[in-house]
Design an enzyme around this catalytic site. Sequence first.
Site, PDB file in Angstrom:
ATOM      1  CG  ASN A  76      -1.668   1.266   1.453  1.00  0.00           C
ATOM      2  OD1 ASN A  76      -1.812   2.054   0.518  1.00  0.00           O
ATOM      3  ND2 ASN A  76      -2.170   1.462   2.666  1.00  0.00           N
ATOM      4  CE  LYS A 111       0.375   3.524   4.874  1.00  0.00           C
ATOM      5  NZ  LYS A 111       0.188   3.701   6.303  1.00  0.00           N
ATOM      6  CG  HIS A 133      -5.700   1.768   5.386  1.00  0.00           C
ATOM      7  ND1 HIS A 133      -5.265   2.716   6.277  1.00  0.00           N
ATOM      8  CD2 HIS A 133      -4.644   0.943   5.171  1.00  0.00           C
ATOM      9  CE1 HIS A 133      -3.977   2.482   6.570  1.00  0.00           C
ATOM     10  NE2 HIS A 133      -3.588   1.407   5.921  1.00  0.00           N
ATOM     11  CD  GLU A 173      -2.850   5.504   6.881  1.00  0.00           C
ATOM     12  OE1 GLU A 173      -2.836   5.552   5.642  1.00  0.00           O
ATOM     13  OE2 GLU A 173      -1.900   5.052   7.560  1.00  0.00           O
ATOM     14  CD  GLU A 227      -3.306  -2.617   7.522  1.00  0.00           C
ATOM     15  OE1 GLU A 227      -2.190  -2.811   7.035  1.00  0.00           O
ATOM     16  OE2 GLU A 227      -3.981  -1.605   7.296  1.00  0.00           O
ATOM     17  N   GLY A 266       2.856   2.167  10.676  1.00  0.00           N
ATOM     18  CA  GLY A 266       3.835   3.238  10.513  1.00  0.00           C
ATOM     19  C   GLY A 266       4.589   3.610  11.771  1.00  0.00           C
ATOM     20  CB  SER A 297       5.534  -1.832  11.844  1.00  0.00           C
ATOM     21  OG  SER A 297       5.144  -0.491  12.088  1.00  0.00           O
TER      22      SER A 297
HETATM   23  C1  PEP Z   1      -0.582   0.126   6.026  1.00  0.00           C
HETATM   24  O1  PEP Z   1      -0.669   1.309   5.747  1.00  0.00           O
HETATM   25  O2  PEP Z   1      -1.492  -0.636   5.690  1.00  0.00           O
HETATM   26  C2  PEP Z   1       0.591  -0.338   6.766  1.00  0.00           C
HETATM   27  C3  PEP Z   1       0.561  -1.541   7.246  1.00  0.00           C
HETATM   28  O3  PEP Z   1       1.633   0.547   6.903  1.00  0.00           O
HETATM   29  P1  PEP Z   1       3.101   0.235   7.503  1.00  0.00           P
HETATM   30  O4  PEP Z   1       3.548  -1.088   6.910  1.00  0.00           O
HETATM   31  O5  PEP Z   1       3.941   1.365   7.057  1.00  0.00           O
HETATM   32  O6  PEP Z   1       2.951   0.118   8.975  1.00  0.00           O
END
Ligand code: PEP
Length: 248
Positions: free
Chosen positions: A8, A10, A93, A95, A163, A169, A208
């Site tokens: 992803n 973003k 997601h 976000e 998640e 992040g 992460s």
């Molecule tokens: C995500 O945005 O779905 C995500 C898992 O981000 P990151 O791997 O950067 O934590």
Amino acid sequence: MRSLVAGNWKMNGLTAALGELGALKDGLAASSLACDVLVCPPATLIAQANGLVQGAFALGGQDCRAEASGAFTGDLSAEMLKDAGASYVIVGHSERRQYHGESDADVAAKARGAWRAGLKAIICLGETEAQRGAGAHHQVCAVQLEGSVPQDATAANTAIAYEPVWAIGTGKTPSSADILAMHAHIRACLVRRLGEAGQDVLILYGGSVNPNNCGDILNLPEVGGALVGGASLKAADFLAIITGIKAP
Ligand code: PEP
């Protein structure tokens, strides 16, 4: 069902970033893969990416509107993503839930929109740090799943991404035992909601994931792959994660 490693991007990536997709394509051609691979770049890059990668891996959108078309300035339908070359779309997601106020019902409607267009939906759910601190994480995810996953979801049209919001992040990840417990819980919720079909739906872990921790996380039972943010932006890092998945 083969595992899936999904990137992803973003809101990252101008035209020059297509070079990373070219490098990923070359790297995948040189590896024997135990999983399917997907990249969800910004929607502005999907059509160009499609011409470049030529089916070497799948492409997806990061969100869609539930409706197929209409007076919804600035939004994109699943049909538009499909037309540009996508075969998947991420919905719900954290976000989107946080910054756009998306509810579970909105997410379920988007998943249906994805299916209508012939896209596979990756439906995201996960608890906040406060919810985990309060010991409410299993309950929170059960409620999100109940509201966000339409009852006719199948392994062919849907994957779930667990998640934890506090892991996205941040460089923090749950322990292997916590991931195992949550994935087993989500599996039980899926079977309760979807019947036998719930046994086969992939449950990805996201938050992460990087080349150093992917071996520990992605080879756990019930972890059907990963949704990767930051570490999907560079082909070398993403390839290291993809090739870290062992064949079952
Ligand atoms: C995500 O945005 O779905 C995500 C898992 O981000 P990151 O791997 O950067 O934590």
